[in-house]
Write an enzyme that holds these catalytic residues in place. Sequence first.
Site, PDB file in Angstrom:
ATOM      1  N   GLN A   1       0.845  -1.201   0.000  1.00  0.00           N
ATOM      2  CA  GLN A   1       0.000   0.000   0.000  1.00  0.00           C
ATOM      3  C   GLN A   1       0.876   1.246   0.000  1.00  0.00           C
ATOM      4  O   GLN A   1       1.129   1.848   1.038  1.00  0.00           O
ATOM      5  CB  GLN A   1      -0.898  -0.027   1.248  1.00  0.00           C
ATOM      6  CG  GLN A   1      -1.839   1.121   1.355  1.00  0.00           C
ATOM      7  CD  GLN A   1      -3.247   0.733   0.988  1.00  0.00           C
ATOM      8  OE1 GLN A   1      -3.629  -0.412   1.068  1.00  0.00           O
ATOM      9  NE2 GLN A   1      -4.020   1.705   0.586  1.00  0.00           N
ATOM     10  N   PHE A   2       1.346   1.649  -1.179  1.00  0.00           N
ATOM     11  CA  PHE A   2       2.211   2.821  -1.266  1.00  0.00           C
ATOM     12  C   PHE A   2       1.514   4.088  -0.812  1.00  0.00           C
ATOM     13  O   PHE A   2       2.152   5.043  -0.373  1.00  0.00           O
ATOM     14  CB  PHE A   2       2.775   2.985  -2.689  1.00  0.00           C
ATOM     15  CG  PHE A   2       1.802   3.549  -3.678  1.00  0.00           C
ATOM     16  CD1 PHE A   2       1.766   4.917  -3.914  1.00  0.00           C
ATOM     17  CD2 PHE A   2       0.940   2.721  -4.386  1.00  0.00           C
ATOM     18  CE1 PHE A   2       0.869   5.445  -4.837  1.00  0.00           C
ATOM     19  CE2 PHE A   2       0.050   3.240  -5.307  1.00  0.00           C
ATOM     20  CZ  PHE A   2       0.008   4.607  -5.530  1.00  0.00           C
ATOM     21  N   THR A   3       0.181   4.113  -0.845  1.00  0.00           N
ATOM     22  CA  THR A   3      -0.551   5.325  -0.474  1.00  0.00           C
ATOM     23  C   THR A   3      -0.440   5.657   1.012  1.00  0.00           C
ATOM     24  O   THR A   3      -0.820   6.747   1.428  1.00  0.00           O
ATOM     25  CB  THR A   3      -2.031   5.221  -0.872  1.00  0.00           C
ATOM     26  OG1 THR A   3      -2.615   4.086  -0.243  1.00  0.00           O
ATOM     27  CG2 THR A   3      -2.191   5.104  -2.388  1.00  0.00           C
TER      28      THR A   3
END
Length: 146
Positions: free
Chosen positions: A78-80
């Site tokens: 989950q890069f966000t």
Amino acid sequence: MRVVIQRSKQASVTVNGEVTGAIENGYVLLVGLTHSDTIEDVKYVAKKVSEIRLWEDEEGKMNHSILEHGGDILSVSQFTLYAETRKGRRPSFIDAARPESALPLWEAFNEELRALGLKVETGIFGAMMDVSLINDGPVTIIVESK
């Protein structure tokens, strides 16, 4: 490294209509990595996730880890989690690690959890995923390496 732990009664990840990972009881981990993360961060967070006491004992106190309670892991990249939102209306993801460095660290994190005795299911790195879960409690905790 930043990981959101969601205690879950049931969870799954679907990509293009196909389930890529599913658990009945355990943790959904949303895993974010940044540029400065190393294998030491991975080991620290994996140990913390495996040992943090988020399951109730017979008196209703959170005194048991997932290793003691039992349960599996659903790990989702989950890069966000490294979104910068202080300026403007569109988040910036400049603090998120690039895929070429994030993917090996996410894979190492999952392997470290397995080495600690946990069954780990996953999403697909970089894919658009549908994550479904029944949050137990709800219990949601953020663990960071720095």
